[in-house]
Design an enzyme around this catalytic site. Structure first.
Site, PDB file in Angstrom:
ATOM      1  CE  LYS A 290      36.257  84.290 -42.397  1.00 54.72           C
ATOM      2  NZ  LYS A 290      35.716  83.474 -41.297  1.00 54.72           N
TER       3      LYS A 290
ATOM      4  NE  ARG B 174      28.379  84.469 -32.718  1.00 56.33           N
ATOM      5  CZ  ARG B 174      28.773  84.264 -33.966  1.00 56.33           C
ATOM      6  NH1 ARG B 174      28.072  83.475 -34.760  1.00 56.33           N
ATOM      7  NH2 ARG B 174      29.861  84.832 -34.420  1.00 56.33           N
TER       8      ARG B 174
ATOM      9  NE  ARG C  53      22.092  81.752 -34.950  1.00 57.91           N
ATOM     10  CZ  ARG C  53      22.454  82.876 -35.559  1.00 57.91           C
ATOM     11  NH1 ARG C  53      21.579  83.578 -36.237  1.00 57.91           N
ATOM     12  NH2 ARG C  53      23.702  83.305 -35.508  1.00 57.91           N
TER      13      ARG C  53
ATOM     14  NE  ARG D  23      30.160  77.094 -38.640  1.00 59.89           N
ATOM     15  CZ  ARG D  23      29.706  78.274 -38.217  1.00 59.89           C
ATOM     16  NH1 ARG D  23      28.991  78.361 -37.118  1.00 59.89           N
ATOM     17  NH2 ARG D  23      29.981  79.373 -38.891  1.00 59.89           N
TER      18      ARG D  23
END
Length: 214
Positions: free
Chosen positions: A13, A127, A160, A171
């Site tokens: 987003k 990532r 990370r 989350r």
């Protein structure tokens, strides 16, 4: 045009919000940016926010709301804004609505970038970030030329902690509990538009502009 962006962490987003802001010439507003700007300028609201952040606590809803209302009242928001990462809860959404009503204004769209949890976990666990310069990559979509080595500075790239599957799951659990109810809230208001976030970024953006009528 006043827009709220919805979607789980990792749904994309923020990327789409920046593109909308550029396309329509309206500011992209995230709560993180508001906090940083107020802290940097040393405003009263910034000092209050910093005291909570320094103590490792969450900034209370009321203070977040004050910061957001102050920001959307600035001159550059006269033609609208894109809110990214706010509201996160129903009380915040109601407070935003009340603040806009006071000015005889209202939100035009709440855009939900829809991506399944499974895809988000996969997306985020791919990532990689450079330990030195902070450049970001993705093992599938934006790989480094040499595995595990940053193209920019030659340092090591790592997964990370906040992108690890177990952290992402936590989350997502918080998101489903606190933020997902906003989807029904804005649906009932008649302004919710859902876009398939699993498509290529360009297609997601063209779907959004079709919704916005551009």
């Amino acid at each position: 045009m006043k827009i709220v962006m919805l979607g789980a962490p990792g749904a994309g987003k923020g990327t789409q919000a920046k593109q909308i802001a550029d396309q329509y010439g309206i500011p992209h507003i995230s709560t993180g940016d508001i906090f940083r700007a107020n802290i940097k300028e040393g405003t009263e609201l910034g000092k209050k926010a910093k005291s909570y952040m320094d103590a490792g606590g969450l900034v209370p809803d009321e203070l977040v709301m004050d910061l957001v209302v102050d920001r959307i009242g600035k001159e550059d928001c006269a033609n609208g804004f894109v809110l990214d990462g706010f509201p996160r809860t129903i009380p915040q959404a109601e407070a935003l609505s009340a603040a806009l009503n006071k000015k005889n204004e209202k939100l035009d769209f709440a855009i939900d970038i829809d991506v399944s949890d499974e895809r988000i976990v996969k997306r985020m666990s791919g990532r990689r970030a450079c330990v030195n310069c902070g450049a970001t990559y993705h093992v599938v979509t934006i790989p480094t030329k040499k595995e595990g080595i940053c193209d920019r500075c030659g340092s090591e790239t790592v997964l990370r902690d906040d992108d690890k599957p177990e952290t992402v799951q936590k989350r997502l659990a918080v998101y489903h509990e606190q933020t997902q109810p906003l989807i029904d809230y804005y649906k009932n208001k008649g302004i919710l538009k859902t876009v398939d976030g699993t498509q290529p970024m360009e297609k997601v953006f063209s779907d959004i502009t079709a919704v916005l009528g551009a």
